[in-house]
Design an enzyme around this catalytic site. Structure first.
Site: not given
Length: 233
Positions: A26, A48-49, A70, A129
């Protein structure tokens, strides 16, 4: 990480980049908690993120968003128009998931609406998701490259949220648009091309009440009336 708070923030021609790399997991590049905020021709880059659309109303136009896991996430109420959604190289064990919306209650007005965008995935990717129980995301009129997986969407953890989320696709195109092979969750919807009211719900006009504040930003935007007819009464 850049963090934006306070009402009415506007960014144009700015790059927000997190250089931590995939191995550090993250690593947010931009967090937005600014109501009626607008981003034009910006590049939001990470793994990520990448983009934390944390809360409130947001508008993104002609932005490039890069990531792996994500990488558009949060509980914001955001519309993305004419944006380029691109993938960076994930770690070997990672699945590329573009969105992870975080709506926690069915009464919340939040969600992600991506309109006339291009998903240029260069690694196998899923549109989203469900991070939270009432996750809500739609892709409308969006080009999907051939690396978008036929199922379209990925579970978070078993059957979690599959009947309470709202995911939808409307009039997408490209080799990654395979409606006959999409997942068949209770909360997933192939929105019919004559379902004008659903499309209107997710438009700039209604979803973020954009007609009341976007003109003052000086940023171009596409209204429901410009694209979809007949206009609902």
């Amino acid at each position: 990480m850049a963090a934006v708070t306070g009402q009415g923030f506007i960014a144009m021609f700015i790059t927000f980049r997190n250089t931590a790399g995939a191995e550090n997991h993250q690593a947010v590049a931009l967090r937005v908690d600014s109501d009626k905020s607008a981003f034009y021709n910006c590049s939001i880059e990470g793994y990520q993120d990448t983009l934390y659309s944390h809360s409130l109303r947001q508008f993104f136009r002609r932005c490039r968003i890069f990531g792996t896991v994500d990488y558009i996430f949060g509980n914001g109420q955001a519309v993305f128009q004419n944006c380029f959604i691109e993938t960076n190289r994930p770690l070997p064990q990672q699945q590329v998931t573009i969105t992870a919306h975080g709506r926690t209650n069915w009464t919340q007005s939040t969600g992600f609406s991506l309109q006339d965008c291009r998903v240029e995935a260069t690694y196998p990717a899923y549109l989203g998701r469900p991070w939270k129980k009432y996750s809500r995301t739609v892709f409308m009129g969006t080009y999907l490259s051939d690396m978008v997986q036929p199922e379209g969407w990925l579970e978070w953890n078993g059957n979690f949220a599959l009947s309470t989320l709202y995911y939808g696709e409307y009039e997408n195109g490209g080799p990654g648009w395979l409606p006959e092979r999409r997942i068949r969750w209770p909360g997933f919807h192939l929105i019919p091309n004559n379902d004008v009211r659903t499309v209107y719900f997710f438009s700039v006009d209604f979803f973020i009440d954009g007609l009341s504040w976007l003109p003052a930003t000086g940023i171009e935007f596409t209204t429901f009336r410009s694209i979809f007819k007949p206009y609902p009464t």
